[in-house]
Motif scaffolding. Structure first.
Motif: not given
Length: 233
Positions: A49-56, A61-62
């Motif tokens: 997301e953008g240039d950061e790794l975020q949990p899928f 919502g899990t």
């Protein structure tokens, strides 16, 4: 490395590294869907997301957290397919399905995925291969004529064959024959085995990465301990 150091995912642009993401464990698979890049880091599915790794995140919502993700593909219908030590999973409309468990298959690990033009997803493991199509699972082993059960990777060509890299070298199988067995119209497939003096020797392939590719010119690419193998079908 994995013994306590950091492992990096690098992003490239114009031949230069423009961003690195440090992780304590191995990033094992990467894919791209309509929203951007997906990365599997050990058993977690992440999105850039953008240039950061975020949990899928799933629709409820899990997070997606499995024991170990080994490969990942985005299918033509937009769903995300995951090969893992617990089986093969499909994420569609924010819901994750264990396609092995839904077909009564348990305790099986898969290592590689590919998709054929008819929308079937194929998976490789050390005990054979599988076809996932229309919600059904079909398994293939030596009993159905497969040359070798331990398949590292598989890749369809444009001529109606699926090429397979295995512990006993490279072979190809007719997609039509595979589908006939999977659909109960035939009992066995026949394999074209590339052995002999000019083949890739099996002793060179005892410690193999689960990887394959097909370039726009139709050639099939496999890795080996002595370099890259390129096949012109």
């Amino acid at each position: 490395g994995p013994e306590g150091g950091e492992i990096f995912i690098d992003g490239f642009s114009g031949g230069r590294v423009v961003k690195s993401w440090a992780n304590a464990v191995w990033p094992k698979a990467i894919a791209e869907d309509s929203r951007g890049l997906l990365m599997a880091i050990e058993g977690r599915l992440m999105r850039l997301e953008g240039d950061e790794l975020q949990p899928f995140l799933l629709a409820d919502g899990t997070e997606v957290s499995l024991r170990w993700i080994t490969d990942m593909r985005v299918a033509r219908d937009g769903s995300i397919w995951i090969a893992a030590l617990e089986g093969v999973f499909q994420i569609a409309d924010g819901v994750i399905y264990n396609r092995c468990h839904l077909n009564g298959v348990y305790h099986t690990a898969f290592y590689y995925l590919c998709e054929t033009a008819d929308g079937a997803v194929w998976a490789a493991q050390n005990t054979g291969i599988a076809r996932f199509k229309d919600g059904r699972l079909a398994l293939f082993t030596k009993q159905q004529g497969l040359h070798e059960n331990f398949v590292y990777a598989m890749m369809p060509d444009r001529l109606g064959y699926i090429w397979m890299d295995s512990t006993r070298g490279i072979f190809r199988v007719s997609e039509r024959e595979l589908n006939a067995v999977a659909d109960g119209l035939a009992e066995r497939v026949s394999c074209d085995v590339f052995d002999g003096e000019d083949s890739v020797k099996t002793t060179d392939k005892s410690a193999q990465e689960y990887s394959a590719g097909r370039t726009p010119d139709g050639r099939i690419w496999f890795p080996s301990s002595k370099g890259v193998i390129v096949i012109d079908p």
